[in-house]
Each structure stands twice: as C-alpha cells, then as structure tokens.
Design an enzyme around this catalytic site. Structure first.
Site, PDB file in Angstrom:
ATOM      1  N   ILE A   1      -2.015  13.909   3.055  1.00  0.00           N
ATOM      2  CA  ILE A   1      -0.807  14.170   2.275  1.00  0.00           C
ATOM      3  C   ILE A   1      -1.027  13.863   0.782  1.00  0.00           C
ATOM      4  CG2 ILE A   1       0.794  13.755   4.202  1.00  0.00           C
ATOM      5  CD1 ILE A   1       1.368  10.969   2.964  1.00  0.00           C
TER       6      ILE A   1
ATOM      7  N   ARG B   1      -0.114  13.168  -7.885  1.00  0.00           N
ATOM      8  CA  ARG B   1       0.548  11.854  -7.869  1.00  0.00           C
ATOM      9  C   ARG B   1       1.963  11.907  -8.430  1.00  0.00           C
ATOM     10  NH1 ARG B   1      -3.362   8.030  -6.623  1.00  0.00           N
ATOM     11  NH2 ARG B   1      -5.419   8.292  -7.541  1.00  0.00           N
TER      12      ARG B   1
ATOM     13  N   GLU C   1       0.838  -1.189   0.000  1.00  0.00           N
ATOM     14  CA  GLU C   1       0.000   0.000   0.000  1.00  0.00           C
ATOM     15  C   GLU C   1       0.880   1.248   0.000  1.00  0.00           C
ATOM     16  OE1 GLU C   1      -2.846   1.242  -0.265  1.00  0.00           O
ATOM     17  OE2 GLU C   1      -4.433   0.101   0.728  1.00  0.00           O
ATOM     18  N   ASP C   2       0.375   2.314  -0.594  1.00  0.00           N
ATOM     19  CA  ASP C   2       1.052   3.593  -0.483  1.00  0.00           C
ATOM     20  C   ASP C   2       0.917   4.132   0.943  1.00  0.00           C
ATOM     21  OD1 ASP C   2      -1.683   3.827  -0.798  1.00  0.00           O
ATOM     22  OD2 ASP C   2      -1.601   5.475  -2.228  1.00  0.00           O
TER      23      ASP C   2
ATOM     24  N   ASP D   1      -2.799  11.217  -4.352  1.00  0.00           N
ATOM     25  CA  ASP D   1      -3.455  12.330  -5.025  1.00  0.00           C
ATOM     26  C   ASP D   1      -4.439  13.070  -4.133  1.00  0.00           C
ATOM     27  OD1 ASP D   1      -5.389  10.170  -4.960  1.00  0.00           O
ATOM     28  OD2 ASP D   1      -6.580  11.404  -6.317  1.00  0.00           O
TER      29      ASP D   1
ATOM     30  N   ASP E   1      -4.366   4.246   6.470  1.00  0.00           N
ATOM     31  CA  ASP E   1      -5.026   5.267   7.276  1.00  0.00           C
ATOM     32  C   ASP E   1      -5.861   4.534   8.330  1.00  0.00           C
ATOM     33  OD1 ASP E   1      -5.838   8.339   7.011  1.00  0.00           O
ATOM     34  OD2 ASP E   1      -7.722   7.266   7.165  1.00  0.00           O
TER      35      ASP E   1
END
Ligand code: 5GP
Ligand code: MG
Length: 176
Positions: free
Chosen positions: A154, A166, A100-101, A160, A104
């Site tokens: 962020i 991005r 995952e980027d 994005d 959260d």
C-alpha cells in the site's frame, strides 16, 4: 486509480476511515496508560503523518520524538534492518509508545523494541496504524493496532513507493 513510477494503485482506505482508526488508537492508548504522559516515538519516514494526526486528537498531555532506520526498498522487504538514529533524550522512567506506520514482517518493530528494551523505560508499548497479520512473523505482542490489511503493498498517508505517494491523504493498494 493513480500512477507512481511504473506502478498503478487503486483506492483502498478512505481519509475518513483512517481518521477514525487514528482517533481510536489515541483513545485506546490514553485509556490504557491512565494519567501517564506518553512519549510518542515515531519511526521515520513513514510514521510522520500518523504521529502528527494522533497527537492532535490525543486526549491529554503528550510528547513526541522520532527515530529513523532503513529496511525497506521497493515493494518487497529486504528482511534485514540497519542502524537506528535519532534518540538522544533520557528515556528513564518514561512511558514510551513506539509508533509505526505499518508492521509487515515485524523485523523493524522487533529490532526497535530490542534496542529500547535495553533502556530503563518505565513502560514500553508498541503501536501501528496498519498491520498485515498474514505477513507478521514475530512473537512480539503489538499493543495497539489500527487497521488490519491483507498482505499487499500500500501507499499513501505517509507510506511511499520509492519516495512517492507519502502525501496522499488516503491509502491506495497496488493494482493486480
Ligand atoms: P517490516 O520490518 O515489518 O517487514 O516492515 C516494516 C516497514 O516496511 C514499514 O515501516 C514500512 O516502512 C515498510 N512497509 C511494509 N509494508 C509496506 C507497504 O505495504 N507499503 C509501504 N509503502 N511500505 C511498507
Ligand atoms: Mg515504517
């Protein structure tokens, strides 16, 4: 400072710090799975950049694939997750690292983990470049975490705001 749509963002994490964290993630994974050839599965769209950079510094053979789902709109999480697309290959006996980027609330990662857990994967691990400990609401253990950040929105490095940002090589934080 940069402007994306109606919002202003300020510099937060440098390109260099990101590169260091990505390299550390790659090394941690390699040390951990010892000799296995990992199949990295990136979660689109956000993770495309971290997966690409991670593979380039991964110290060994590795494979890549991507999945996609949509759960996030604007600057707040909707809390609901939808359908998963993109996995056709046989994962039986593989060492799969979900990438995952950012994690959260953990909704997305937990959903994906549940789906992949139903397959005969040899080892299933989870990795994220960015992690918001204050926002995380799940018990699921994240095996590899890059950078812990406060609970603020962020953009950049794959992430994005309504489609924009991005392409930024560094990360920006929403300005108060
Ligand atoms: P979660 O399901 O863990 O609440 O959210 C995961 C997804 O929400 C991430 O894969 C990412 O697409 C999006 N997301 C969470 N936090 C942020 C953030 O600070 N910035 C951006 N751009 N996306 C985020
Ligand atoms: Mg994502």
């Amino acid at each position: 400072m940069i402007q994306l749509h109606d919002k202003t963002f300020v510099p937060f994490i440098s390109e260099k710090s990101i590169a260091t964290a990505v390299k550390k993630l790659a090394q941690e994974i390699a040390d951990d799975i010892k000799g296995e050839i990992p199949l990295f599965i990136g979660v689109l769209n956000g993770a495309f950049m971290v997966v690409s950079d991670l593979m380039k510094v991964y110290p060994g053979d590795c494979e890549v694939s991507f999945v996609k789902m949509a759960s996030y709109k604007g600057t707040t999480t909707t809390g609901k997750v939808s359908e998963l697309i993109g996995i056709n290959e046989n994962l039986e006996g593989r060492t799969v690292i979900l990438i995952e980027d950012i994690v959260d609330t953990g909704n997305t990662l937990e959903f994906l983990h549940n789906i992949f857990s139903q397959q005969k994967i040899k080892t299933l691990k989870t990795a994220t470049l960015f992690f918001k400990p204050e926002a995380y609401r799940k018990d699921l253990k994240i095996d590899y975490k890059g950078i812990e950040i406060p609970n603020k929105f962020i953009v950049g490095y794959g992430l994005d705001y309504d489609g924009l940002g991005r392409n930024l090589p560094e990360v920006y934080q929403l300005k108060n």
